[in-house]
Design a protein around this motif. Structure first.
Motif: not given
Length: 124
Positions: A57-81
């Motif tokens: 599940x992902x959620x976006x503020x108005x500033x991030x909608x349609x242009x930004x993508x959040x993701x994560x790699x739990x094996x690497x302990x990292x979240x991306x934007x």
């Protein structure tokens, strides 16, 4: 506890892209919901995006909608934007945050741990 270190900020021209990373210490990264916020000079901190601990599940503020993508790699302990089509108004310090609250992921109160931030500057 978890420590967060952001990277990937920098100077980019309008219309360009950047990918921010947030590396977390500790072995329990997958237990945390993760969020990205930003703060421009003279403005309040603003919610950008959040992702639940499973990554489903992902959620976006108005500033991030349609242009930004959040993701994560739990094996690497990292979240991306991934930020595309950047605009000068995206200029801010971007912060990574971690928390275990079920609700309030779009607010600062939803997170217990914060990184130091990474500067993103978008030139026109």
């Amino acid at each position: 506890q978890v420590q967060l270190v952001e990277s990937g900020g920098g100077l980019v021209q309008a219309g360009g892209s950047l990918r921010l990373s947030c590396a977390a210490s500790g072995r329990t990264f997958s237990s945390y919901n993760m969020g990205w916020f930003r703060q421009a000079p003279g403005k309040e901190r603003e919610f950008v995006a959040a992702i639940r601990r499973s990554g489903k599940d992902t959620y976006y503020g108005d500033s991030g909608k349609n242009r930004f993508t959040i993701s994560r790699d739990n094996a690497r302990n990292t979240v991306y934007l991934q930020m595309n089509s950047l605009k000068p108004e995206d200029t801010a310090v971007y912060y990574c945050a971690a928390g275990t609250n079920l609700f309030g992921l779009s607010t600062s109160r939803g997170y217990a741990y914060w990184g130091q931030g990474t500067q993103v500057t978008v030139s026109s």
